[in-house]
Design a protein around this motif. Structure first.
Motif, PDB file in Angstrom:
ATOM      1  N   ASN A 104      30.379  33.530  77.979  1.00 15.51           N
ATOM      2  CA  ASN A 104      30.141  34.809  77.319  1.00 15.51           C
ATOM      3  C   ASN A 104      29.357  35.743  78.261  1.00 15.51           C
ATOM      4  OD1 ASN A 104      29.469  36.920  75.654  1.00 15.51           O
ATOM      5  ND2 ASN A 104      28.217  35.727  74.220  1.00 15.51           N
ATOM      6  N   PRO A 105      29.963  36.859  78.679  1.00 20.38           N
ATOM      7  CA  PRO A 105      29.241  37.742  79.602  1.00 20.38           C
ATOM      8  C   PRO A 105      28.019  38.399  78.971  1.00 20.38           C
ATOM      9  CG  PRO A 105      31.285  38.773  78.857  1.00 20.38           C
ATOM     10  CD  PRO A 105      31.303  37.371  78.327  1.00 20.38           C
ATOM     11  N   ARG A 106      27.902  38.324  77.640  1.00 20.44           N
ATOM     12  CA  ARG A 106      26.747  38.915  76.953  1.00 20.44           C
ATOM     13  C   ARG A 106      25.603  37.903  76.790  1.00 20.44           C
ATOM     14  NH1 ARG A 106      31.336  41.014  74.667  1.00 20.44           N
ATOM     15  NH2 ARG A 106      31.425  43.278  74.708  1.00 20.44           N
ATOM     16  N   CYS A 107      25.834  36.680  77.226  1.00 20.79           N
ATOM     17  CA  CYS A 107      24.820  35.622  77.042  1.00 20.79           C
ATOM     18  C   CYS A 107      23.748  35.717  78.122  1.00 20.79           C
ATOM     19  CB  CYS A 107      25.499  34.249  77.099  1.00 20.79           C
ATOM     20  SG  CYS A 107      24.347  32.881  76.883  1.00 20.79           S
ATOM     21  N   ILE A 108      22.526  35.358  77.764  1.00 18.31           N
ATOM     22  CA  ILE A 108      21.412  35.399  78.719  1.00 18.31           C
ATOM     23  C   ILE A 108      21.675  34.482  79.926  1.00 18.31           C
ATOM     24  CG2 ILE A 108      20.094  33.610  77.452  1.00 18.31           C
ATOM     25  CD1 ILE A 108      18.614  36.642  79.331  1.00 18.31           C
ATOM     26  N   SER A 110      24.206  34.392  81.614  1.00 19.32           N
ATOM     27  CA  SER A 110      25.016  35.091  82.613  1.00 19.32           C
ATOM     28  C   SER A 110      24.145  35.836  83.628  1.00 19.32           C
ATOM     29  CB  SER A 110      25.987  36.072  81.941  1.00 19.32           C
ATOM     30  OG  SER A 110      25.275  37.147  81.360  1.00 19.32           O
ATOM     31  N   ILE A 118      22.982  24.866  77.736  1.00 17.86           N
ATOM     32  CA  ILE A 118      22.887  23.837  76.698  1.00 17.86           C
ATOM     33  C   ILE A 118      23.872  24.157  75.581  1.00 17.86           C
ATOM     34  CG2 ILE A 118      21.328  22.632  75.100  1.00 17.86           C
ATOM     35  CD1 ILE A 118      18.985  23.687  76.855  1.00 17.86           C
ATOM     36  N   ALA A 122      29.033  21.550  67.283  1.00 19.12           N
ATOM     37  CA  ALA A 122      29.088  22.368  66.063  1.00 19.12           C
ATOM     38  C   ALA A 122      30.016  21.739  65.035  1.00 19.12           C
ATOM     39  CB  ALA A 122      29.565  23.778  66.402  1.00 19.12           C
ATOM     40  N   ASP A 123      31.094  21.144  65.498  1.00 16.02           N
ATOM     41  CA  ASP A 123      32.063  20.561  64.571  1.00 16.02           C
ATOM     42  C   ASP A 123      32.668  19.324  65.221  1.00 16.02           C
ATOM     43  OD1 ASP A 123      34.347  19.977  62.990  1.00 16.02           O
ATOM     44  OD2 ASP A 123      34.339  22.043  62.238  1.00 16.02           O
ATOM     45  N   LYS A 126      36.604  19.069  64.948  1.00 14.91           N
ATOM     46  CA  LYS A 126      37.346  19.961  65.860  1.00 14.91           C
ATOM     47  C   LYS A 126      36.872  19.837  67.305  1.00 14.91           C
ATOM     48  CE  LYS A 126      38.236  23.402  62.282  1.00 14.91           C
ATOM     49  NZ  LYS A 126      37.738  24.656  61.709  1.00 14.91           N
ATOM     50  N   ARG A 130      28.740  24.745  70.741  1.00 12.41           N
ATOM     51  CA  ARG A 130      28.298  26.147  70.825  1.00 12.41           C
ATOM     52  C   ARG A 130      27.081  26.270  71.731  1.00 12.41           C
ATOM     53  NH1 ARG A 130      28.660  27.560  65.025  1.00 12.41           N
ATOM     54  NH2 ARG A 130      30.914  27.586  64.758  1.00 12.41           N
ATOM     55  N   ILE A 132      23.588  27.258  72.807  1.00  8.41           N
ATOM     56  CA  ILE A 132      22.416  27.410  71.915  1.00  8.41           C
ATOM     57  C   ILE A 132      21.854  28.826  71.982  1.00  8.41           C
ATOM     58  CG2 ILE A 132      21.736  24.971  72.009  1.00  8.41           C
ATOM     59  CD1 ILE A 132      19.309  26.045  73.762  1.00  8.41           C
ATOM     60  N   TYR A 133      22.157  29.552  73.064  1.00  8.78           N
ATOM     61  CA  TYR A 133      21.588  30.896  73.225  1.00  8.78           C
ATOM     62  C   TYR A 133      22.387  31.953  72.443  1.00  8.78           C
ATOM     63  CZ  TYR A 133      19.149  28.545  77.011  1.00  8.78           C
ATOM     64  OH  TYR A 133      18.402  27.664  77.732  1.00  8.78           O
ATOM     65  N   CYS A 134      23.718  31.935  72.614  1.00 10.94           N
ATOM     66  CA  CYS A 134      24.519  33.033  72.046  1.00 10.94           C
ATOM     67  C   CYS A 134      25.516  32.554  70.988  1.00 10.94           C
ATOM     68  CB  CYS A 134      25.268  33.757  73.157  1.00 10.94           C
ATOM     69  SG  CYS A 134      26.551  32.745  73.915  1.00 10.94           S
ATOM     70  N   GLU A 135      25.605  31.236  70.779  1.00 10.39           N
ATOM     71  CA  GLU A 135      26.511  30.625  69.796  1.00 10.39           C
ATOM     72  C   GLU A 135      27.986  30.766  70.181  1.00 10.39           C
ATOM     73  OE1 GLU A 135      25.090  30.741  65.568  1.00 10.39           O
ATOM     74  OE2 GLU A 135      23.773  32.294  66.332  1.00 10.39           O
TER      75      GLU A 135
END
Lengths: 140, 305
Positions: A104-108, A110, A118, A122-123, A126, A130, A132-135
Protein backbone atom coordinates in the motif's frame (compact mmCIF):
# COMPACT_ATOMS: atom_id res chain seq x y z
CA UNK A 1 15.77 -42.64 -9.24
CA UNK A 2 18.35 -40.32 -7.66
CA UNK A 3 19.88 -41.35 -4.36
CA UNK A 4 20.44 -38.67 -1.73
CA UNK A 5 22.36 -39.77 1.33
CA UNK A 6 20.33 -39.97 4.50
CA UNK A 7 21.45 -37.62 7.21
CA UNK A 8 22.73 -38.52 10.69
CA UNK A 9 21.76 -35.35 12.48
CA UNK A 10 19.72 -32.57 10.96
CA UNK A 11 16.32 -31.58 9.62
CA UNK A 12 14.15 -32.86 6.80
CA UNK A 13 11.39 -30.62 5.50
CA UNK A 14 8.87 -32.98 3.97
CA UNK A 15 5.60 -32.59 2.07
CA UNK A 16 6.60 -29.26 0.53
CA UNK A 17 4.17 -28.49 -2.26
CA UNK A 18 5.87 -29.39 -5.55
CA UNK A 19 7.63 -26.33 -6.92
CA UNK A 20 7.79 -24.47 -3.58
CA UNK A 21 11.17 -25.71 -2.37
CA UNK A 22 13.13 -22.76 -3.74
CA UNK A 23 10.77 -20.30 -2.01
CA UNK A 24 11.34 -22.17 1.26
CA UNK A 25 15.09 -22.20 0.60
CA UNK A 26 15.17 -18.45 0.05
CA UNK A 27 12.83 -17.37 2.86
CA UNK A 28 14.61 -19.56 5.42
CA UNK A 29 17.90 -18.18 4.14
CA UNK A 30 19.31 -21.68 3.75
CA UNK A 31 21.87 -20.40 1.24
CA UNK A 32 23.82 -18.87 4.12
CA UNK A 33 24.44 -22.25 5.82
CA UNK A 34 27.85 -23.94 5.68
CA UNK A 35 26.41 -27.45 5.93
CA UNK A 36 25.04 -29.57 3.09
CA UNK A 37 21.54 -28.77 1.96
CA UNK A 38 19.76 -31.01 -0.53
CA UNK A 39 16.73 -29.84 -2.49
CA UNK A 40 14.81 -32.71 -3.97
CA UNK A 41 12.07 -31.69 -6.38
CA UNK A 42 9.08 -33.52 -7.79
CA UNK A 43 9.34 -36.60 -5.60
CA UNK A 44 6.46 -39.07 -5.99
CA UNK A 45 4.02 -38.81 -3.11
CA UNK A 46 1.13 -41.08 -2.25
CA UNK A 47 -0.77 -38.18 -0.63
CA UNK A 48 -0.26 -35.36 -3.11
CA UNK A 49 1.10 -36.93 -6.27
CA UNK A 50 4.28 -34.84 -6.28
CA UNK A 51 6.16 -33.05 -3.51
CA UNK A 52 9.50 -31.36 -2.76
CA UNK A 53 11.81 -32.26 0.10
CA UNK A 54 14.69 -30.32 1.66
CA UNK A 55 17.34 -32.06 3.74
CA UNK A 56 19.59 -29.99 6.00
CA UNK A 57 22.67 -31.72 7.36
CA UNK A 58 22.69 -29.82 10.66
CA UNK A 59 20.27 -28.99 13.51
CA UNK A 60 19.46 -25.33 12.90
CA UNK A 61 16.73 -23.11 14.31
CA UNK A 62 13.95 -23.06 11.75
CA UNK A 63 11.55 -20.12 11.70
CA UNK A 64 8.37 -22.17 11.92
CA UNK A 65 6.23 -19.06 11.38
CA UNK A 66 7.82 -18.45 7.99
CA UNK A 67 7.48 -22.10 7.10
CA UNK A 68 3.87 -22.26 8.29
CA UNK A 69 3.10 -19.17 6.23
CA UNK A 70 4.61 -20.64 3.05
CA UNK A 71 2.80 -23.95 3.45
CA UNK A 72 1.17 -25.20 6.68
CA UNK A 73 1.18 -28.75 5.26
CA UNK A 74 4.99 -29.01 5.43
CA UNK A 75 6.27 -31.46 8.06
CA UNK A 76 9.48 -30.76 9.93
CA UNK A 77 11.35 -33.95 10.83
CA UNK A 78 14.13 -33.70 13.37
CA UNK A 79 16.81 -36.32 12.75
CA UNK A 80 19.19 -37.68 15.41
CA UNK A 81 21.48 -40.68 14.86
CA UNK A 82 19.91 -41.23 11.47
CA UNK A 83 16.39 -41.57 12.90
CA UNK A 84 13.39 -39.27 13.08
CA UNK A 85 13.05 -38.29 16.73
CA UNK A 86 10.40 -35.61 16.33
CA UNK A 87 7.79 -34.64 13.73
CA UNK A 88 6.47 -31.10 13.88
CA UNK A 89 3.26 -30.19 12.12
CA UNK A 90 2.73 -26.59 11.18
CA UNK A 91 -0.16 -24.16 11.12
CA UNK A 92 -0.70 -20.74 9.66
CA UNK A 93 1.07 -18.32 12.02
CA UNK A 94 -0.97 -15.63 13.74
CA UNK A 95 1.65 -13.04 12.82
CA UNK A 96 4.49 -12.83 10.31
CA UNK A 97 7.34 -10.36 10.56
CA UNK A 98 9.38 -9.27 7.54
CA UNK A 99 8.21 -12.18 5.40
CA UNK A 100 6.14 -10.09 3.01
CA UNK A 101 6.13 -6.33 2.49
CA UNK A 102 3.12 -4.02 2.46
CA UNK A 103 2.25 -2.90 -1.06
CA UNK A 104 0.00 0.00 0.00
CA UNK A 105 1.69 3.25 -1.09
CA UNK A 106 -0.29 5.08 1.62
CA UNK A 107 1.15 2.90 4.40
CA UNK A 108 3.77 4.26 6.79
CA UNK A 109 6.00 1.30 5.83
CA UNK A 110 6.36 2.88 2.36
CA UNK A 111 8.35 5.82 3.75
CA UNK A 112 9.75 4.90 7.17
CA UNK A 113 13.15 3.19 6.96
CA UNK A 114 13.99 -0.04 8.75
CA UNK A 115 10.62 -0.74 10.33
CA UNK A 116 9.35 -4.28 10.57
CA UNK A 117 6.65 -5.23 8.07
CA UNK A 118 4.18 -7.03 10.32
CA UNK A 119 1.10 -8.86 9.07
CA UNK A 120 -1.58 -10.51 11.22
CA UNK A 121 -3.74 -13.43 10.18
CA UNK A 122 -7.16 -11.94 9.41
CA UNK A 123 -9.01 -14.95 8.04
CA UNK A 124 -7.69 -18.47 8.49
CA UNK A 125 -10.11 -19.98 6.01
CA UNK A 126 -9.26 -17.54 3.22
CA UNK A 127 -5.59 -17.45 4.31
CA UNK A 128 -5.51 -13.67 4.30
CA UNK A 129 -3.17 -11.46 6.28
CA UNK A 130 -3.41 -7.73 7.02
CA UNK A 131 -0.72 -5.15 7.58
CA UNK A 132 -0.94 -4.06 11.24
CA UNK A 133 -0.30 -0.43 10.24
CA UNK A 134 -2.77 0.19 7.41
CA UNK A 135 -4.88 -3.04 7.36
CA UNK A 136 -4.03 -3.58 3.70
CA UNK A 137 -4.76 -7.17 2.78
CA UNK A 138 -2.17 -9.66 1.64
CA UNK A 139 -3.53 -12.81 0.09
CA UNK A 140 -1.32 -15.84 0.02
CA UNK B 1 -0.26 2.96 29.44
CA UNK B 2 -3.22 3.56 27.18
CA UNK B 3 -3.16 4.91 23.63
CA UNK B 4 -6.02 5.70 21.27
CA UNK B 5 -4.98 4.52 17.82
CA UNK B 6 -8.11 2.75 16.58
CA UNK B 7 -11.68 3.34 17.80
CA UNK B 8 -11.78 -0.34 18.76
CA UNK B 9 -9.01 0.29 21.32
CA UNK B 10 -11.81 1.39 23.64
CA UNK B 11 -14.65 -0.76 24.90
CA UNK B 12 -18.23 0.46 24.59
CA UNK B 13 -18.19 1.07 28.34
CA UNK B 14 -15.04 3.19 28.08
CA UNK B 15 -16.57 5.21 25.24
CA UNK B 16 -19.79 5.71 27.18
CA UNK B 17 -17.73 6.82 30.19
CA UNK B 18 -15.80 9.39 28.08
CA UNK B 19 -19.03 10.72 26.56
CA UNK B 20 -20.61 11.05 30.02
CA UNK B 21 -17.50 12.87 31.23
CA UNK B 22 -17.61 15.21 28.20
CA UNK B 23 -21.25 16.04 28.95
CA UNK B 24 -20.35 16.76 32.58
CA UNK B 25 -17.46 19.00 31.47
CA UNK B 26 -19.88 20.94 29.26
CA UNK B 27 -22.16 21.57 32.20
CA UNK B 28 -19.43 22.28 34.78
CA UNK B 29 -16.48 23.85 32.99
CA UNK B 30 -15.07 25.56 36.07
CA UNK B 31 -14.79 22.24 37.91
CA UNK B 32 -12.31 20.96 35.32
CA UNK B 33 -10.31 24.14 34.72
CA UNK B 34 -7.19 22.98 36.58
CA UNK B 35 -7.35 19.22 36.16
CA UNK B 36 -4.30 19.18 33.85
CA UNK B 37 -2.29 21.88 35.60
CA UNK B 38 1.42 21.22 35.02
CA UNK B 39 0.74 18.74 32.17
CA UNK B 40 1.79 19.25 28.57
CA UNK B 41 0.17 18.07 25.34
CA UNK B 42 2.33 17.76 22.21
CA UNK B 43 0.48 18.23 18.93
CA UNK B 44 2.55 16.63 16.17
CA UNK B 45 0.80 17.50 12.94
CA UNK B 46 2.57 16.31 9.79
CA UNK B 47 -0.52 17.25 7.76
CA UNK B 48 -2.64 20.42 7.76
CA UNK B 49 -5.52 20.76 10.19
CA UNK B 50 -7.72 23.48 11.60
CA UNK B 51 -10.34 21.91 13.87
CA UNK B 52 -8.51 18.87 15.16
CA UNK B 53 -5.31 20.64 16.17
CA UNK B 54 -7.01 23.73 17.56
CA UNK B 55 -9.60 21.69 19.45
CA UNK B 56 -6.87 19.54 21.03
CA UNK B 57 -4.96 22.67 22.01
CA UNK B 58 -8.08 24.44 23.28
CA UNK B 59 -9.05 21.28 25.20
CA UNK B 60 -5.70 21.09 27.00
CA UNK B 61 -5.74 24.82 27.76
CA UNK B 62 -9.26 24.62 29.19
CA UNK B 63 -8.06 21.81 31.46
CA UNK B 64 -5.31 24.12 32.77
CA UNK B 65 -2.49 22.41 30.86
CA UNK B 66 0.01 23.63 28.30
CA UNK B 67 0.61 22.83 24.65
CA UNK B 68 3.67 22.48 22.42
CA UNK B 69 4.21 21.03 18.97
CA UNK B 70 4.35 21.69 15.26
CA UNK B 71 1.68 22.18 12.63
CA UNK B 72 3.44 20.93 9.50
CA UNK B 73 6.11 18.39 8.64
CA UNK B 74 8.21 21.21 7.17
CA UNK B 75 8.58 22.89 10.54
CA UNK B 76 9.85 19.75 12.28
CA UNK B 77 12.91 17.53 11.90
CA UNK B 78 10.82 15.30 9.64
CA UNK B 79 11.93 17.73 6.91
CA UNK B 80 15.51 16.62 7.68
CA UNK B 81 14.48 12.97 7.39
CA UNK B 82 14.02 12.13 11.07
CA UNK B 83 12.05 8.93 11.68
CA UNK B 84 8.78 8.87 13.60
CA UNK B 85 10.37 6.59 16.17
CA UNK B 86 13.12 9.11 16.92
CA UNK B 87 10.70 12.06 16.96
CA UNK B 88 8.36 10.39 19.43
CA UNK B 89 11.23 9.30 21.70
CA UNK B 90 12.27 12.96 21.82
CA UNK B 91 8.76 14.28 22.39
CA UNK B 92 8.24 11.73 25.19
CA UNK B 93 10.95 13.61 27.13
CA UNK B 94 9.11 16.93 26.90
CA UNK B 95 5.36 16.18 27.02
CA UNK B 96 2.90 14.05 29.02
CA UNK B 97 0.65 13.09 26.09
CA UNK B 98 0.80 13.52 22.29
CA UNK B 99 -1.72 13.82 19.47
CA UNK B 100 -0.28 12.87 16.10
CA UNK B 101 -1.63 13.43 12.62
CA UNK B 102 0.20 11.98 9.64
CA UNK B 103 -0.63 11.50 5.96
CA UNK B 104 0.62 7.90 6.03
CA UNK B 105 -1.59 5.16 7.43
CA UNK B 106 -0.30 3.51 10.60
CA UNK B 107 2.05 6.34 11.63
CA UNK B 108 0.39 6.82 15.06
CA UNK B 109 0.57 3.06 15.71
CA UNK B 110 4.27 3.13 14.90
CA UNK B 111 4.69 6.12 17.23
CA UNK B 112 2.89 4.29 20.05
CA UNK B 113 5.36 1.40 19.75
CA UNK B 114 8.23 3.74 20.61
CA UNK B 115 6.52 6.11 23.02
CA UNK B 116 6.62 6.34 26.78
CA UNK B 117 3.60 8.70 26.83
CA UNK B 118 0.00 8.11 25.64
CA UNK B 119 -0.47 8.63 21.90
CA UNK B 120 -3.70 9.80 20.29
CA UNK B 121 -4.24 9.16 16.59
CA UNK B 122 -5.44 12.53 15.31
CA UNK B 123 -5.90 11.13 11.78
CA UNK B 124 -3.65 8.82 9.75
CA UNK B 125 -4.13 9.17 6.01
CA UNK B 126 -7.38 7.61 4.87
CA UNK B 127 -7.36 5.11 7.71
CA UNK B 128 -8.71 6.15 11.13
CA UNK B 129 -9.59 9.23 13.14
CA UNK B 130 -10.80 8.00 16.55
CA UNK B 131 -10.91 11.33 18.37
CA UNK B 132 -13.28 12.57 15.64
CA UNK B 133 -15.34 9.46 16.35
CA UNK B 134 -15.73 10.49 19.98
CA UNK B 135 -16.76 13.93 18.70
CA UNK B 136 -19.31 12.37 16.32
CA UNK B 137 -20.70 10.04 18.99
CA UNK B 138 -21.03 12.93 21.43
CA UNK B 139 -22.87 14.98 18.79
CA UNK B 140 -25.23 12.10 18.02
CA UNK B 141 -25.82 11.43 21.72
CA UNK B 142 -26.64 15.09 22.37
CA UNK B 143 -28.80 15.44 19.28
CA UNK B 144 -30.70 12.15 19.26
CA UNK B 145 -30.39 11.24 22.94
CA UNK B 146 -29.12 7.73 22.07
CA UNK B 147 -26.54 5.78 20.09
CA UNK B 148 -28.71 2.73 19.35
CA UNK B 149 -31.81 2.17 17.21
CA UNK B 150 -30.68 4.52 14.46
CA UNK B 151 -30.40 4.50 10.68
CA UNK B 152 -27.23 6.31 9.70
CA UNK B 153 -26.31 7.25 6.14
CA UNK B 154 -22.69 7.88 5.18
CA UNK B 155 -22.32 9.88 1.98
CA UNK B 156 -19.38 10.83 -0.26
CA UNK B 157 -15.86 9.49 -0.09
CA UNK B 158 -16.28 6.32 1.93
CA UNK B 159 -13.07 4.78 0.62
CA UNK B 160 -10.54 7.28 1.94
CA UNK B 161 -12.81 8.88 4.57
CA UNK B 162 -11.01 8.05 7.82
CA UNK B 163 -13.75 9.59 9.94
CA UNK B 164 -16.26 7.30 8.20
CA UNK B 165 -14.18 4.16 8.83
CA UNK B 166 -13.78 4.98 12.51
CA UNK B 167 -17.42 5.93 13.07
CA UNK B 168 -18.71 2.80 11.30
CA UNK B 169 -16.55 0.61 13.56
CA UNK B 170 -17.79 2.43 16.66
CA UNK B 171 -21.50 2.61 15.75
CA UNK B 172 -21.63 -1.07 14.78
CA UNK B 173 -21.21 -1.97 18.44
CA UNK B 174 -24.52 -0.40 19.41
CA UNK B 175 -27.83 -2.25 19.14
CA UNK B 176 -30.02 -2.05 16.06
CA UNK B 177 -28.04 0.43 13.98
CA UNK B 178 -28.69 0.29 10.22
CA UNK B 179 -26.00 1.50 7.87
CA UNK B 180 -26.72 3.10 4.51
CA UNK B 181 -23.58 3.67 2.44
CA UNK B 182 -24.00 6.28 -0.30
CA UNK B 183 -21.07 6.67 -2.68
CA UNK B 184 -19.95 6.31 -6.28
CA UNK B 185 -18.62 2.77 -6.94
CA UNK B 186 -15.02 4.05 -6.94
CA UNK B 187 -15.31 5.46 -3.42
CA UNK B 188 -17.11 2.64 -1.61
CA UNK B 189 -16.20 1.49 1.90
CA UNK B 190 -13.12 -0.80 1.70
CA UNK B 191 -13.89 -4.52 1.47
CA UNK B 192 -11.96 -5.38 4.63
CA UNK B 193 -14.14 -3.04 6.66
CA UNK B 194 -17.39 -4.44 5.24
CA UNK B 195 -16.15 -7.95 5.90
CA UNK B 196 -15.03 -7.24 9.49
CA UNK B 197 -17.80 -4.94 10.62
CA UNK B 198 -20.92 -5.96 8.70
CA UNK B 199 -20.61 -9.44 7.20
CA UNK B 200 -18.88 -11.29 10.05
CA UNK B 201 -21.27 -9.78 12.61
CA UNK B 202 -24.45 -9.94 10.51
CA UNK B 203 -25.05 -6.21 10.75
CA UNK B 204 -27.45 -4.86 8.11
CA UNK B 205 -26.07 -2.43 5.53
CA UNK B 206 -27.05 -1.23 2.10
CA UNK B 207 -24.90 0.36 -0.58
CA UNK B 208 -26.49 2.83 -2.96
CA UNK B 209 -25.30 5.39 -5.47
CA UNK B 210 -28.19 7.86 -5.20
CA UNK B 211 -28.82 9.89 -2.07
CA UNK B 212 -32.43 10.64 -3.02
CA UNK B 213 -33.80 7.10 -2.73
CA UNK B 214 -32.64 6.64 0.87
CA UNK B 215 -33.11 10.13 2.29
CA UNK B 216 -36.53 9.48 3.90
CA UNK B 217 -35.19 6.56 6.00
CA UNK B 218 -32.29 8.37 7.62
CA UNK B 219 -32.02 9.51 11.24
CA UNK B 220 -28.47 10.75 10.65
CA UNK B 221 -26.76 11.83 7.45
CA UNK B 222 -22.96 11.89 7.71
CA UNK B 223 -21.65 13.91 4.77
CA UNK B 224 -17.99 13.84 3.74
CA UNK B 225 -15.71 15.71 1.39
CA UNK B 226 -14.06 14.03 -1.58
CA UNK B 227 -10.47 14.58 -0.44
CA UNK B 228 -8.13 15.88 -3.12
CA UNK B 229 -5.08 14.99 -1.01
CA UNK B 230 -5.91 11.26 -1.08
CA UNK B 231 -5.81 10.94 -4.88
CA UNK B 232 -2.62 10.13 -6.75
CA UNK B 233 -4.37 11.05 -10.00
CA UNK B 234 -5.96 14.51 -10.24
CA UNK B 235 -8.23 13.44 -13.12
CA UNK B 236 -9.94 10.93 -10.81
CA UNK B 237 -10.45 13.63 -8.20
CA UNK B 238 -11.99 16.04 -10.70
CA UNK B 239 -14.31 13.33 -12.02
CA UNK B 240 -15.60 12.44 -8.53
CA UNK B 241 -15.45 15.66 -6.54
CA UNK B 242 -18.98 16.82 -7.24
CA UNK B 243 -20.67 13.43 -6.83
CA UNK B 244 -22.93 14.64 -4.04
CA UNK B 245 -24.09 18.10 -3.13
CA UNK B 246 -26.61 18.39 -0.34
CA UNK B 247 -29.03 21.28 -0.75
CA UNK B 248 -32.45 22.25 0.61
CA UNK B 249 -34.23 20.58 -2.30
CA UNK B 250 -32.63 17.22 -1.50
CA UNK B 251 -33.69 17.62 2.13
CA UNK B 252 -37.37 17.95 1.22
CA UNK B 253 -37.98 14.22 1.65
CA UNK B 254 -35.88 13.92 4.80
CA UNK B 255 -37.23 13.42 8.31
CA UNK B 256 -37.89 16.54 10.35
CA UNK B 257 -35.52 15.35 13.05
CA UNK B 258 -32.72 14.26 10.71
CA UNK B 259 -29.28 15.22 12.06
CA UNK B 260 -26.78 16.28 9.37
CA UNK B 261 -23.18 15.79 10.42
CA UNK B 262 -19.92 16.57 8.60
CA UNK B 263 -16.41 16.30 10.04
CA UNK B 264 -15.46 19.48 8.09
CA UNK B 265 -13.80 21.10 6.28
CA UNK B 266 -16.42 21.17 3.53
CA UNK B 267 -15.83 22.34 0.02
CA UNK B 268 -19.16 22.39 -1.79
CA UNK B 269 -20.82 19.14 -0.72
CA UNK B 270 -23.21 20.96 1.61
CA UNK B 271 -24.77 24.14 0.29
CA UNK B 272 -24.33 27.05 2.72
CA UNK B 273 -28.11 27.48 2.54
CA UNK B 274 -28.42 24.27 4.58
CA UNK B 275 -26.49 25.89 7.46
CA UNK B 276 -29.61 27.66 8.73
CA UNK B 277 -31.74 24.52 8.62
CA UNK B 278 -32.32 23.22 12.18
CA UNK B 279 -31.23 19.77 10.98
CA UNK B 280 -27.67 21.01 10.31
CA UNK B 281 -25.55 19.86 13.25
CA UNK B 282 -22.01 20.24 11.90
CA UNK B 283 -21.14 23.36 13.82
CA UNK B 284 -22.55 21.85 17.00
CA UNK B 285 -20.25 18.94 16.13
CA UNK B 286 -17.24 21.31 16.09
CA UNK B 287 -18.16 22.49 19.59
CA UNK B 288 -18.49 18.89 20.78
CA UNK B 289 -14.97 18.21 19.47
CA UNK B 290 -13.30 20.25 22.17
CA UNK B 291 -15.27 18.65 25.01
CA UNK B 292 -14.81 15.11 23.69
CA UNK B 293 -11.06 15.73 23.51
CA UNK B 294 -10.98 17.21 27.02
CA UNK B 295 -12.58 14.01 28.32
CA UNK B 296 -10.22 11.87 26.23
CA UNK B 297 -7.08 13.65 27.49
CA UNK B 298 -8.27 13.23 31.09
CA UNK B 299 -8.99 9.56 30.48
CA UNK B 300 -5.63 8.75 28.88
CA UNK B 301 -3.76 10.64 31.62
CA UNK B 302 -5.72 8.78 34.29
CA UNK B 303 -7.18 12.01 35.65
CA UNK B 304 -10.84 10.99 35.33
CA UNK B 305 -11.01 8.77 38.40
Amino acid sequence: MINIDSIERGIVLDHIKAGNSMTVYKLLNLGSLNCSVAIIKNVKSNKTGRKDIIKIDERIDINLDVLGYIDPNITVNIIENGKTVEKRHLQLPKQIVNVVTCKNPRCITSVEQEIDHIFRLADEEKQTYRCIYCEHEHKK
Amino acid sequence: MKHLIDPMDMTVEEIDHILALAIDIMANREKYSEVCKGKKLATLFYEPSTRTRLSFEAAMMELGGNVLGFSSANSSSAAKGESIADTIRTVSCYADIAAIRHPKEGAPLLASMHSSIPIINAGDGGHNHPSQTLTDLLTIKRTKGRLDNLTIGFCGDLKFGRTVHSLIKAMARYENVNFVLISPPELQVPEYLKEDVFIKKNIPYTEVVSMDEVMPQLDILYMTRVQKERFFNEADYIRLKDSYILDLEKLETAKNDLAILHPLPRVNEISVKVDDDPRACYFKQVECGKFARMALIMNLLGLDK
